[in-house]
Enzyme design. Structure first.
Site, PDB file in Angstrom:
ATOM      1  N   GLY A  20     -37.368  -9.130 -66.371  1.00 47.47           N
ATOM      2  CA  GLY A  20     -38.750  -8.501 -66.705  1.00 47.47           C
ATOM      3  C   GLY A  20     -38.330  -7.420 -66.042  1.00 47.47           C
ATOM      4  O   GLY A  20     -37.676  -6.772 -65.617  1.00 47.47           O
ATOM      5  N   GLY A  23     -37.327  -8.229 -61.360  1.00 47.11           N
ATOM      6  CA  GLY A  23     -36.985  -9.469 -61.676  1.00 47.11           C
ATOM      7  C   GLY A  23     -36.384 -10.304 -62.521  1.00 47.11           C
ATOM      8  O   GLY A  23     -36.703 -10.451 -64.104  1.00 47.11           O
ATOM      9  N   LYS A  40     -40.210 -16.555 -62.839  1.00 45.54           N
ATOM     10  CA  LYS A  40     -40.208 -15.415 -62.843  1.00 45.54           C
ATOM     11  C   LYS A  40     -39.921 -14.807 -60.905  1.00 45.54           C
ATOM     12  O   LYS A  40     -40.792 -15.223 -60.424  1.00 45.54           O
ATOM     13  CB  LYS A  40     -40.815 -14.386 -63.481  1.00 45.54           C
ATOM     14  CG  LYS A  40     -40.725 -12.851 -63.270  1.00 45.54           C
ATOM     15  CD  LYS A  40     -41.498 -11.783 -63.640  1.00 45.54           C
ATOM     16  CE  LYS A  40     -41.228 -10.381 -63.801  1.00 45.54           C
ATOM     17  NZ  LYS A  40     -42.424  -9.506 -64.754  1.00 45.54           N
ATOM     18  N   ASP A 135     -46.215  -1.626 -72.291  1.00 47.58           N
ATOM     19  CA  ASP A 135     -44.421  -1.568 -72.800  1.00 47.58           C
ATOM     20  C   ASP A 135     -44.733  -3.061 -73.827  1.00 47.58           C
ATOM     21  O   ASP A 135     -43.051  -4.118 -73.654  1.00 47.58           O
ATOM     22  CB  ASP A 135     -43.878  -2.197 -70.877  1.00 47.58           C
ATOM     23  CG  ASP A 135     -42.612  -1.603 -71.304  1.00 47.58           C
ATOM     24  OD1 ASP A 135     -42.064  -1.654 -72.426  1.00 47.58           O
ATOM     25  OD2 ASP A 135     -41.460  -2.534 -70.447  1.00 47.58           O
TER      26      ASP A 135
END
Length: 312
Positions: A20, A23, A40, A135
């Protein structure tokens, strides 16, 4: 954020499945139920400068947890210097994964249209909640075993004070950035949720052609070219007329001229998919599974433009 029980008594970490904005993401098992989840895991020792961003991501996931086509968030746990964020697991992988198993790394339009429809449903919710994702790209769109489409990775998302607020920070991945974002900090440029609409157009272009425009050059060079280049278009050989008509609703220089996610859902290209269930995306997962078995060594390898991006 912390729990009296160790996170290791609640979840078992399995193999790593992705990365990600902050992480790594692992497949995990909820020990009490046997349910598969996504974990995550962020090391605060290595991401210490970004603790506030991580806290913002957790707060945002909590706020958006019941939104349509948004990765569902279950909780957050501390494990020494690490934070475990527990979310839905998408066994189908990302759209980028599915592209790798497809001819020329591109998806057929019938699949791209359904994926786009579902992304727009999620974006409409985000934008009405005064959130910019910032994003949006194939790597950040996940598919569940049932074919459900989920927007993920809110590590660089922005929460606006109001739905009419604007931002002027330079974040995201260069190739998908809107012109007003690429112009960057220090200019008079500002942007709002319409930046995500541009990224949606680039994401569609990516699915249909196998990669974003300007791939093969450095991200820094792409940032210079995006504000000065004409908006990308698809050719007659690449896309149907409805899709070619749709793309300029997203990819136009002026944010004011881009349609909202809500209005994009009413366009001819998207409405043509109204009777097509998300289950059609299972076809892509079957193809990906077959490709993985035949290309075990290449399963984790990036596409050519991904490797270029990683070197930036």
């Amino acid at each position: 954020m912390s729990q009296p029980l160790s996170v290791h008594t609640l979840y078992k970490r399995l193999e790593r499945v992705g990365q990600g904005a902050y992480g790594s993401v692992f497949k995990g098992l909820e020990l009490a139920t046997g349910n598969v989840v996504a974990l995550k895991i962020i090391d605060l020792d290595t991401e210490s400068d970004d603790v506030l961003d991580i806290q913002r991501e957790v707060a945002l996931l909590t706020r958006l947890r019941d939104g349509p086509n948004i990765t569902k968030y279950y909780g957050c746990h501390l494990d020494g210097p690490r934070v475990w964020i527990v979310m839905d697991f998408a066994s189908g992988g990302s759209v980028l994964d599915l592209m790798k198993a497809s001819p020329d790394n591109a998806l057929e339009e019938k699949y791209a249209a359904v994926i786009t429809r579902e992304v727009l449903v999620g974006l409409n919710y985000l934008h009405k909640s005064a959130v910019i994702h910032r994003d949006l790209k194939a790597a950040n769109i996940l598919i569940t075993a049932a074919g459900k489409v989920m927007i993920c990775d809110f590590g660089v998302s922005a929460l606006l004070a109001t739905t009419s607020s604007k931002r002027n920070t330079l974040v995201g991945t260069p190739f998908w950035m809107a012109p007003e974002v690429a112009q960057g900090i220090g200019s008079t440029s500002s942007y709002d949720t319409k930046a995500d609409i541009w990224s949606t157009g680039i994401f569609i272009y990516e699915m249909i052609t196998g990669g974003p425009p300007h791939m093969g050059i450095s991200g820094e060079r792409a940032l210079q070219l995006i504000p000065r280049s004409k908006p990308p278009r698809l050719s007659e050989a690449q896309a149907s007329k409805d899709l070619r008509d749709f793309l300029p609703f997203c990819l136009t220089e002026s944010p004011l001229d881009r349609l909202t996610a809500e209005d994009l859902l009413k366009t001819k290209w998207i409405k043509s998919t109204i009777r097509t269930p998300v289950a059609i995306l299972k076809d892509l997962m079957l193809r990906y599974d077959a490709w993985r078995k035949a290309n075990k060594d290449d399963d984790e390898s990036p596409l050519s433009w991904e490797a270029d991006e990683a070197r930036q």
